[in-house]
Design a protein around this motif. Structure first.
Motif, PDB file in Angstrom:
ATOM      1  N   ASP A  54     -92.399  95.073 -23.501  1.00 63.35           N
ATOM      2  CA  ASP A  54     -93.297  96.226 -23.654  1.00 63.35           C
ATOM      3  C   ASP A  54     -94.490  95.910 -24.548  1.00 63.35           C
ATOM      4  OD1 ASP A  54     -91.739  97.847 -22.014  1.00 63.35           O
ATOM      5  OD2 ASP A  54     -90.479  98.482 -23.698  1.00 63.35           O
ATOM      6  N   SER A  55     -94.381  94.838 -25.363  1.00 62.73           N
ATOM      7  CA  SER A  55     -95.501  94.448 -26.215  1.00 62.73           C
ATOM      8  C   SER A  55     -95.462  92.944 -26.430  1.00 62.73           C
ATOM      9  CB  SER A  55     -95.441  95.183 -27.562  1.00 62.73           C
ATOM     10  OG  SER A  55     -94.308  94.779 -28.295  1.00 62.73           O
ATOM     11  N   PHE A  56     -96.618  92.410 -26.828  1.00 61.57           N
ATOM     12  CA  PHE A  56     -96.768  90.980 -27.078  1.00 61.57           C
ATOM     13  C   PHE A  56     -97.327  90.783 -28.480  1.00 61.57           C
ATOM     14  CE2 PHE A  56     -97.258  91.302 -22.462  1.00 61.57           C
ATOM     15  CZ  PHE A  56     -96.343  90.348 -22.045  1.00 61.57           C
ATOM     16  N   PRO A  57     -96.956  89.688 -29.161  1.00 57.63           N
ATOM     17  CA  PRO A  57     -97.548  89.432 -30.477  1.00 57.63           C
ATOM     18  C   PRO A  57     -99.009  89.019 -30.331  1.00 57.63           C
ATOM     19  CG  PRO A  57     -96.113  87.618 -29.829  1.00 57.63           C
ATOM     20  CD  PRO A  57     -95.962  88.691 -28.785  1.00 57.63           C
ATOM     21  N   GLU A  69    -100.897  94.176 -43.203  1.00 60.65           N
ATOM     22  CA  GLU A  69    -100.862  94.146 -44.667  1.00 60.65           C
ATOM     23  C   GLU A  69     -99.446  94.250 -45.242  1.00 60.65           C
ATOM     24  OE1 GLU A  69    -101.570  98.266 -43.158  1.00 60.65           O
ATOM     25  OE2 GLU A  69    -102.644  96.401 -42.900  1.00 60.65           O
ATOM     26  N   ASN A  70     -98.481  94.726 -44.432  1.00 61.82           N
ATOM     27  CA  ASN A  70     -97.091  94.820 -44.885  1.00 61.82           C
ATOM     28  C   ASN A  70     -96.250  93.618 -44.468  1.00 61.82           C
ATOM     29  OD1 ASN A  70     -97.555  97.399 -46.000  1.00 61.82           O
ATOM     30  ND2 ASN A  70     -97.272  98.337 -43.991  1.00 61.82           N
ATOM     31  N   GLY A  71     -96.884  92.626 -43.833  1.00 61.58           N
ATOM     32  CA  GLY A  71     -96.164  91.433 -43.417  1.00 61.58           C
ATOM     33  C   GLY A  71     -95.483  91.559 -42.064  1.00 61.58           C
ATOM     34  N   ASN A  72     -95.752  92.681 -41.369  1.00 57.19           N
ATOM     35  CA  ASN A  72     -95.168  92.876 -40.038  1.00 57.19           C
ATOM     36  C   ASN A  72     -96.039  92.219 -38.980  1.00 57.19           C
ATOM     37  OD1 ASN A  72     -93.061  94.562 -41.043  1.00 57.19           O
ATOM     38  ND2 ASN A  72     -94.526  96.247 -41.152  1.00 57.19           N
TER      39      ASN A  72
END
Length: 122
Positions: A54-57, A69-72
């Protein structure tokens, strides 16, 4: 019309010859390995739609995933689910003649002679 077809053939040949020269000039150490085949792509090249995520990096210029900014990991939603190809491009109704030629380097070049179309509104 034949000038247009000849021009297209010359352009295609120049691209093929240039690509061959670039490929020949690069050593194996300069060429990175191909990425692995995604699990949704079958060995024959067809796509298993049920396995498309459903999603890609989102990847950075360094080839690593982009982090917020949160490291995700930043991900892009996948709204595109390709259908199987339905034949050739939209020129099929206008093709008068289609043939394959072999150029002086042994490359096969497909040539299509099509009816010209005026742009919409002219």
């Amino acid at each position: 019309m034949s000038k247009l077809v000849t021009g297209a053939i010359v352009l295609a040949s120049a691209i093929l010859i240039g690509g061959t020269a670039l490929t020949a000039s690069a050593s194996n150490s300069d060429i990175p390995p191909a990425p692995p085949r995604p699990e949704w792509v079958k060995p024959d090249g067809s796509v298993d739609k049920s396995k498309i995520p459903d999603s890609f990096p989102v990847m950075g210029s360094d080839g690593k995933p982009v982090l917020d900014e949160n490291g995700n990991e930043v991900r892009e939603r996948n709204d595109f689910h390709p259908d199987a190809p339905s034949g050739r491009s939209g020129d099929e109704g206008r093709v008068k003649k289609r043939w394959v030629e072999v150029d002086e380097n042994g490359n096969k070049v497909e040539v299509a002679e099509v009816e010209p179309v005026s742009p919409v509104g002219q």
